[in-house]
Design a protein around this motif. Sequence first.
Motif, PDB file in Angstrom:
ATOM      1  N   LYS A 153      88.717  48.368  36.993  1.00  0.00           N
ATOM      2  CA  LYS A 153      89.321  47.387  36.075  1.00  0.00           C
ATOM      3  C   LYS A 153      89.462  46.033  36.770  1.00  0.00           C
ATOM      4  CE  LYS A 153      93.195  46.802  32.861  1.00  0.00           C
ATOM      5  NZ  LYS A 153      94.428  47.428  32.311  1.00  0.00           N
ATOM      6  N   GLY A 154      89.924  46.048  38.018  1.00  0.00           N
ATOM      7  CA  GLY A 154      90.061  44.810  38.782  1.00  0.00           C
ATOM      8  C   GLY A 154      88.710  44.138  38.980  1.00  0.00           C
ATOM      9  N   PHE A 155      87.714  44.956  39.318  1.00  0.00           N
ATOM     10  CA  PHE A 155      86.356  44.446  39.537  1.00  0.00           C
ATOM     11  C   PHE A 155      85.807  43.797  38.259  1.00  0.00           C
ATOM     12  CE2 PHE A 155      81.740  45.443  39.267  1.00  0.00           C
ATOM     13  CZ  PHE A 155      81.283  44.696  40.343  1.00  0.00           C
ATOM     14  N   LEU A 156      86.015  44.451  37.118  1.00  0.00           N
ATOM     15  CA  LEU A 156      85.482  43.916  35.860  1.00  0.00           C
ATOM     16  C   LEU A 156      86.228  42.656  35.433  1.00  0.00           C
ATOM     17  CD1 LEU A 156      84.866  47.291  33.977  1.00  0.00           C
ATOM     18  CD2 LEU A 156      83.122  45.738  34.884  1.00  0.00           C
ATOM     19  N   MET A 157      87.514  42.578  35.729  1.00  0.00           N
ATOM     20  CA  MET A 157      88.253  41.360  35.389  1.00  0.00           C
ATOM     21  C   MET A 157      87.806  40.204  36.287  1.00  0.00           C
ATOM     22  SD  MET A 157      91.982  42.876  34.286  1.00  0.00           S
ATOM     23  CE  MET A 157      92.660  41.267  33.845  1.00  0.00           C
ATOM     24  N   LYS A 158      87.538  40.507  37.558  1.00  0.00           N
ATOM     25  CA  LYS A 158      86.966  39.481  38.441  1.00  0.00           C
ATOM     26  C   LYS A 158      85.620  39.019  37.920  1.00  0.00           C
ATOM     27  CE  LYS A 158      89.512  39.111  42.348  1.00  0.00           C
ATOM     28  NZ  LYS A 158      89.992  37.826  42.879  1.00  0.00           N
ATOM     29  N   SER A 159      84.940  39.930  37.208  1.00  0.00           N
ATOM     30  CA  SER A 159      83.607  39.623  36.692  1.00  0.00           C
ATOM     31  C   SER A 159      83.665  38.923  35.344  1.00  0.00           C
ATOM     32  CB  SER A 159      82.794  40.914  36.545  1.00  0.00           C
ATOM     33  OG  SER A 159      82.721  41.599  37.769  1.00  0.00           O
ATOM     34  N   GLY A 160      84.867  38.599  34.878  1.00  0.00           N
ATOM     35  CA  GLY A 160      84.968  37.805  33.656  1.00  0.00           C
ATOM     36  C   GLY A 160      85.405  38.554  32.411  1.00  0.00           C
ATOM     37  N   ALA A 161      85.697  39.853  32.523  1.00  0.00           N
ATOM     38  CA  ALA A 161      86.156  40.599  31.350  1.00  0.00           C
ATOM     39  C   ALA A 161      87.655  40.349  31.150  1.00  0.00           C
ATOM     40  CB  ALA A 161      85.897  42.088  31.537  1.00  0.00           C
ATOM     41  N   ASN A 162      88.111  40.315  29.900  1.00  0.00           N
ATOM     42  CA  ASN A 162      89.560  40.245  29.675  1.00  0.00           C
ATOM     43  C   ASN A 162      90.155  41.640  29.904  1.00  0.00           C
ATOM     44  OD1 ASN A 162      89.382  41.813  27.283  1.00  0.00           O
ATOM     45  ND2 ASN A 162      88.893  39.969  26.089  1.00  0.00           N
ATOM     46  N   ALA A 163      91.486  41.703  29.949  1.00  0.00           N
ATOM     47  CA  ALA A 163      92.140  42.960  30.328  1.00  0.00           C
ATOM     48  C   ALA A 163      91.774  44.103  29.380  1.00  0.00           C
ATOM     49  CB  ALA A 163      93.658  42.755  30.371  1.00  0.00           C
ATOM     50  N   GLY A 164      91.689  43.801  28.092  1.00  0.00           N
ATOM     51  CA  GLY A 164      91.389  44.845  27.112  1.00  0.00           C
ATOM     52  C   GLY A 164      89.992  45.434  27.302  1.00  0.00           C
ATOM     53  N   LEU A 165      89.017  44.552  27.464  1.00  0.00           N
ATOM     54  CA  LEU A 165      87.642  45.010  27.660  1.00  0.00           C
ATOM     55  C   LEU A 165      87.496  45.741  28.992  1.00  0.00           C
ATOM     56  CD1 LEU A 165      84.725  45.065  26.609  1.00  0.00           C
ATOM     57  CD2 LEU A 165      84.344  42.844  27.699  1.00  0.00           C
ATOM     58  N   ALA A 166      88.153  45.204  30.032  1.00  0.00           N
ATOM     59  CA  ALA A 166      88.068  45.833  31.352  1.00  0.00           C
ATOM     60  C   ALA A 166      88.676  47.233  31.323  1.00  0.00           C
ATOM     61  CB  ALA A 166      88.765  44.969  32.398  1.00  0.00           C
ATOM     62  N   GLU A 167      89.783  47.380  30.597  1.00  0.00           N
ATOM     63  CA  GLU A 167      90.424  48.691  30.463  1.00  0.00           C
ATOM     64  C   GLU A 167      89.471  49.679  29.773  1.00  0.00           C
ATOM     65  OE1 GLU A 167      93.608  49.979  31.153  1.00  0.00           O
ATOM     66  OE2 GLU A 167      93.249  51.849  30.047  1.00  0.00           O
ATOM     67  N   GLU A 168      88.905  49.228  28.666  1.00  0.00           N
ATOM     68  CA  GLU A 168      88.000  50.083  27.900  1.00  0.00           C
ATOM     69  C   GLU A 168      86.768  50.474  28.736  1.00  0.00           C
ATOM     70  OE1 GLU A 168      86.775  48.205  24.178  1.00  0.00           O
ATOM     71  OE2 GLU A 168      84.973  49.470  24.207  1.00  0.00           O
ATOM     72  N   CYS A 169      86.198  49.481  29.434  1.00  0.00           N
ATOM     73  CA  CYS A 169      85.002  49.758  30.231  1.00  0.00           C
ATOM     74  C   CYS A 169      85.328  50.659  31.419  1.00  0.00           C
ATOM     75  CB  CYS A 169      84.365  48.463  30.723  1.00  0.00           C
ATOM     76  SG  CYS A 169      83.539  47.538  29.426  1.00  0.00           S
ATOM     77  N   ALA A 170      86.494  50.468  32.036  1.00  0.00           N
ATOM     78  CA  ALA A 170      86.869  51.313  33.167  1.00  0.00           C
ATOM     79  C   ALA A 170      86.987  52.766  32.701  1.00  0.00           C
ATOM     80  CB  ALA A 170      88.176  50.823  33.787  1.00  0.00           C
ATOM     81  N   GLN A 171      87.541  52.965  31.495  1.00  0.00           N
ATOM     82  CA  GLN A 171      87.604  54.332  30.939  1.00  0.00           C
ATOM     83  C   GLN A 171      86.194  54.877  30.706  1.00  0.00           C
ATOM     84  OE1 GLN A 171      90.196  54.981  27.584  1.00  0.00           O
ATOM     85  NE2 GLN A 171      91.872  53.747  28.438  1.00  0.00           N
ATOM     86  N   ASP A 172      85.313  54.035  30.179  1.00  0.00           N
ATOM     87  CA  ASP A 172      83.924  54.466  29.958  1.00  0.00           C
ATOM     88  C   ASP A 172      83.247  54.861  31.270  1.00  0.00           C
ATOM     89  OD1 ASP A 172      84.184  53.904  27.295  1.00  0.00           O
ATOM     90  OD2 ASP A 172      83.110  51.984  27.376  1.00  0.00           O
ATOM     91  N   VAL A 173      83.479  54.041  32.314  1.00  0.00           N
ATOM     92  CA  VAL A 173      82.854  54.320  33.615  1.00  0.00           C
ATOM     93  C   VAL A 173      83.338  55.667  34.138  1.00  0.00           C
ATOM     94  CG1 VAL A 173      82.725  53.586  36.036  1.00  0.00           C
ATOM     95  CG2 VAL A 173      82.453  51.899  34.206  1.00  0.00           C
ATOM     96  N   MET A 174      84.633  55.930  34.000  1.00  0.00           N
ATOM     97  CA  MET A 174      85.171  57.213  34.476  1.00  0.00           C
ATOM     98  C   MET A 174      84.617  58.372  33.643  1.00  0.00           C
ATOM     99  SD  MET A 174      86.777  56.458  37.182  1.00  0.00           S
ATOM    100  CE  MET A 174      87.307  58.128  37.561  1.00  0.00           C
ATOM    101  N   ALA A 175      84.447  58.157  32.347  1.00  0.00           N
ATOM    102  CA  ALA A 175      83.862  59.212  31.498  1.00  0.00           C
ATOM    103  C   ALA A 175      82.405  59.464  31.904  1.00  0.00           C
ATOM    104  CB  ALA A 175      83.953  58.822  30.022  1.00  0.00           C
ATOM    105  N   THR A 176      81.689  58.375  32.248  1.00  0.00           N
ATOM    106  CA  THR A 176      80.311  58.528  32.715  1.00  0.00           C
ATOM    107  C   THR A 176      80.275  59.299  34.024  1.00  0.00           C
ATOM    108  OG1 THR A 176      79.739  56.424  31.676  1.00  0.00           O
ATOM    109  CG2 THR A 176      78.191  57.263  33.309  1.00  0.00           C
TER     110      THR A 176
END
Lengths: 217, 222
Positions: free
Chosen positions: B79-102
């Motif tokens: 989540k921290g990495f994705l927010m550094k990469s320009g994602a807002n908190a909501g998108l970063a949260e969702e993507c971090a969950q997706d990454v863990m599911a993957t």
Amino acid sequence: MQMPIRHHISDQLLMAYSAGQLPEAFSLVMAVHLSMCDECKARLGAFDAVGGAVMDRCDVVAMDTGSLAATLAKLDMPVKGTPSQALPHVQSSLPAPLADYIGGDLSAVKWRSLGAGVRQAILPTDNTASARLLYIPAGKAVPDHSHRGTELTLVLQGAFHDEIDRFGPGDLEISDEDINHQPIAEAGEACICLAATDAPLRFNALVPRLLQPFFRI
Amino acid sequence: MFDFTTPEKIAAQPAPPPYDGREPKNVLRRKGQLVSNKAVPDQTMTEQDDWGAMILRVSANQDKEAFAALFRHFAPRIKGFLMKSGANAGLAEECAQDVMATLWHKAHLFDPTRASAATWVFTIARNRRIDALRKSRRPEPEDLPWGPEPEPDQHDVLELSQETARLAEALADLPKAQRDLISRAYFGELSHSEIAAETGLPLGTIKSRIRLALDRLRHKLS
């Protein structure tokens, strides 16, 4: 016997590929070379390890309340792991990433003539850069051109040489701005290349320049 | 230009240090919320071994306890990495969950003799970023003709984990300006032409990591 690959991916491009910063067309050239080259595959592993270390040390941001439970609940649902825009896989003798973009073997390529026996086929990538296959008959020259951006040329079959060097199967030529060169296919076998550029090529002869808008080159 | 990994130069390097006989730990250690992300260097390797072992537990047994431990460690970093990469908190949260599911679904593809857990998770997060943030595709190299061994060689796992830990330590020891430049490249703040500038990567440890990977590939092929 196959000659060993002599021209490899530069550190800059490999790091950019590892960081996920390349246009799709450039990534395609990287993926095809990597499929053919163990050295570069090993080098990519090291760049990915740098990425892993960067992520491992970056500032943590707490996940939302209930995030773990929400994720656990998702695990039993059908896989959503594949990217939403992934291409379907096809069986082919070509390296897998290229076969996926062509949709089959070289026989499935829909070539368009550029004149003098030279043919090309644009591959479907996003428009941040363009990728195309080039077919140059043995002994023939690619139209003389110079570049505004970066152009990557990966030999798939046959070989070409320019004023400086020779490029055979698996070799990657990286041309930057201000290089004005005229690659010539070697005698014997037609040369087929995968080329990508992030700027339109400028051909130095009048007619090809007029044709540019039609052929997207 | 940083020219340090040209294949012709790899072969000339001295041999990697010999195996020191230590066995990697395979115990599941429970971890609470991490307060600090500044790992003590000599713990890094052990932790990486543990995270890798936990991914193997997910793969072998669909072990949700191991998954939960992995989630607590990696999800906040992703989540921290994705927010550094320009994602807002909501998108970063969702993507971090997706990454863990993957991670859960692709755990059988994880090969601890070729990548550490952190490296592997990074590649999933990076691909998610390209898909979700840049709405683009990332062509991937052809898979190797062999998959991960069902019982990975513990010596190979340890050696890879040591090389990766050494690389992480060398990066951590860089002057801040260089470290920041490298981080920015991986956060996606630099274009491919900007990456051409000097980044001062730790050459020795990178070469040694490359040599190990190349030895593995060639050994497998011979």
